[in-house]
Design an enzyme around this catalytic site. Sequence first.
Site, mmCIF file in Angstrom:
data_model
loop_
_atom_site.group_PDB
_atom_site.id
_atom_site.type_symbol
_atom_site.label_atom_id
_atom_site.label_comp_id
_atom_site.label_asym_id
_atom_site.label_seq_id
_atom_site.Cartn_x
_atom_site.Cartn_y
_atom_site.Cartn_z
ATOM 1 N N ASP A 117 0.828 -1.198 0.000
ATOM 2 C CA ASP A 117 0.000 0.000 0.000
ATOM 3 C C ASP A 117 0.872 1.262 0.000
ATOM 4 O O ASP A 117 1.735 1.428 0.847
ATOM 5 C CB ASP A 117 -0.894 -0.036 1.249
ATOM 6 C CG ASP A 117 -2.130 0.823 1.133
ATOM 7 O OD1 ASP A 117 -2.053 1.901 0.525
ATOM 8 O OD2 ASP A 117 -3.178 0.407 1.652
ATOM 9 N N THR A 158 -6.948 3.552 -2.347
ATOM 10 C CA THR A 158 -6.692 2.177 -1.936
ATOM 11 C C THR A 158 -7.723 1.187 -2.467
ATOM 12 O O THR A 158 -7.374 0.169 -3.067
ATOM 13 C CB THR A 158 -6.639 2.092 -0.404
ATOM 14 O OG1 THR A 158 -5.527 2.861 0.062
ATOM 15 C CG2 THR A 158 -6.480 0.659 0.078
ATOM 16 N N ASN A 175 -12.597 4.916 -1.775
ATOM 17 C CA ASN A 175 -12.771 4.237 -0.482
ATOM 18 C C ASN A 175 -14.182 4.490 0.041
ATOM 19 O O ASN A 175 -14.812 3.636 0.652
ATOM 20 C CB ASN A 175 -11.745 4.736 0.528
ATOM 21 C CG ASN A 175 -10.318 4.431 0.126
ATOM 22 O OD1 ASN A 175 -10.047 3.455 -0.564
ATOM 23 N ND2 ASN A 175 -9.382 5.271 0.557
ATOM 24 N N ASP A 179 1.331 2.532 3.988
ATOM 25 C CA ASP A 179 0.402 3.630 3.709
ATOM 26 C C ASP A 179 0.211 4.507 4.936
ATOM 27 O O ASP A 179 0.267 5.738 4.856
ATOM 28 C CB ASP A 179 -0.933 3.057 3.256
ATOM 29 C CG ASP A 179 -1.927 4.136 2.853
ATOM 30 O OD1 ASP A 179 -1.706 4.775 1.813
ATOM 31 O OD2 ASP A 179 -2.929 4.335 3.569
ATOM 32 N N ASP A 215 -1.124 -0.290 -4.802
ATOM 33 C CA ASP A 215 -2.457 0.216 -5.139
ATOM 34 C C ASP A 215 -2.423 1.672 -5.598
ATOM 35 O O ASP A 215 -3.358 2.145 -6.243
ATOM 36 C CB ASP A 215 -3.401 0.054 -3.950
ATOM 37 C CG ASP A 215 -2.841 0.648 -2.660
ATOM 38 O OD1 ASP A 215 -1.648 0.995 -2.621
ATOM 39 O OD2 ASP A 215 -3.606 0.743 -1.674
ATOM 40 N N HIS A 216 -1.349 2.376 -5.272
ATOM 41 C CA HIS A 216 -1.180 3.777 -5.662
ATOM 42 C C HIS A 216 0.192 4.231 -5.176
ATOM 43 O O HIS A 216 0.872 3.519 -4.429
ATOM 44 C CB HIS A 216 -2.265 4.671 -5.055
ATOM 45 C CG HIS A 216 -2.417 4.540 -3.571
ATOM 46 N ND1 HIS A 216 -1.501 5.060 -2.677
ATOM 47 C CD2 HIS A 216 -3.354 3.915 -2.810
ATOM 48 C CE1 HIS A 216 -1.866 4.774 -1.452
ATOM 49 N NE2 HIS A 216 -2.988 4.072 -1.489
ATOM 50 N N HIS A 267 -2.654 11.062 -1.632
ATOM 51 C CA HIS A 267 -2.560 10.597 -3.020
ATOM 52 C C HIS A 267 -3.951 10.673 -3.620
ATOM 53 O O HIS A 267 -4.911 11.055 -2.948
ATOM 54 C CB HIS A 267 -2.042 9.154 -3.048
ATOM 55 C CG HIS A 267 -2.759 8.260 -2.098
ATOM 56 N ND1 HIS A 267 -3.956 7.643 -2.390
ATOM 57 C CD2 HIS A 267 -2.484 7.918 -0.812
ATOM 58 C CE1 HIS A 267 -4.370 6.949 -1.357
ATOM 59 N NE2 HIS A 267 -3.501 7.106 -0.362
#
Length: 509
Positions: A4, A45, A66, A268, A315-316, A449
């Site tokens: 993450d 995410t 999310n 994350d 995921d990013h 992000h």
Amino acid sequence: MVVDQMRWDFLYRYQDKYTAGGFKRLLREGYSCENTHINYSPSYTACGHTCVYTGSVPAVHGITGNNWFDIKENKYVYCTEDTTVKTVGSTSKAGLMSPRRMLTSTVTDELRLATNFRSKVIGIALKDRGSILPAGHAANAAYFYDPATGNWVTSTYYMQELPKWVQQFNDYKLPEKYMADNWNTLQPIERYIESTHDDKQYEGLFDGETKPVFTHKISNIKPTYKILAATPFGNTVTLKFAEGAILNEQMGAHDATDFLAVSLSSTDYVGHRFGPNSVENEDCYLRLDRDLADFFTFLDEHVGAGNYLFYLTADHGVAHVPDFNIEHKIPAGVFPIDTVLKQLETKLNQQYGDGKWLLSFENMQLYFNNPLLEERKVDRTAFKNTIRSFLTKFQGVAKVLDMENLSNELLEPRMKHDIANGYYPKRSGEMYVLYEPAWFDGMDKGTTHGTVYPYDTHIPLVWMGWHIKPGENHDDIHMTDIAPTVAALLHIQEPNGNVGKVITGLFQK
């Protein structure tokens, strides 16, 4: 494995301190797709985990953030919330979750279908969305962390009682063991030359701290369980739990292929709090490198080197903390979205009469109160133009886009394509606020992000193990290409909403 918030450059940034058995082994023995990007917005995410496993985009799979404002339900919803199920493993509400809001199948679902459900599929992550969405609809289990109790829990969507091995794992109280000591740097702090000075006012704090510096006295923070995810030790506990799943569920030990979908969430939490240039972020990746080395050794011993297919992605990515950029004369900023939205509401009330004209601002999108617009017979084009002209006056706003007429907007083609890929009308807003590069909204410390820019979209993708030969390519590859490539390697059908393509370089002799 999804790490993450792992930006692509973290594969290399700390190379001089990585061990031989972690990220270096992955690059040495694996096949790295160096130019892999997320091809939709927002880069959050839930969207990322769903895309990796569906080969699809929010416009198709429906996970538009999310959280989002659901037009049909007329309320805010969370991506995996499900009040029809109950928590298994604790008495908290942590397990009121399922994949039901995801509209397409996953490659994990397709594996279950292809083997007449003989394959085992298990999702594991501290975050519920990082476990549930990858595991898919037909999974045997999805386990996630309950910060109220320190237990791994699940939902009655999957089972009525935790397996004995999960109960025993919870009884070990690993979170308490890892949180009993303070968080110090793994190596002497003077070696962390890839990071900025430790004491920066734009980094976040743990409870009770006055400065964001090592040593972080996490042993003093109560409740103990909640803070685990915001330290590197959350990743360690997750991988220990993953090892427990492999052993106790005998994954990889029978005639059908099994799939373990692991997401590491602590990177994350650490990244959001301290930013990508912090000593904390560097230390988190150095510790993750060692955890990965241990995990690879475990797989070699218990599954067999060459008998498992492993891929690592994210995921990013993540943006620099704006004040860090400004400190180094690079344009950046935080957009005061709450203040500006209040001013916008005042403007709309003055022009169209009193009323709640905007229902929400979520995922960089404005949601209109459409029943009110219809009741007052407001011209939608004029309404949108009022909003556009108001918001574009502010520094940090590049454009305000009409999502319902995106094809007519003047915008760089790739950005337009990616924003369109994130648009699902029943769950998306009517207008999209495109910030300038290195701008975002809503945070006075730390970072975030979500944008279409490379710092948020350029992610690692490295394959290792079964049928994988070492190498790399720099082709234009998208996150949507992961699921169909896994499907091709396994000779199974791609997910039913797939829009990705197979990464052919993996199959070259």
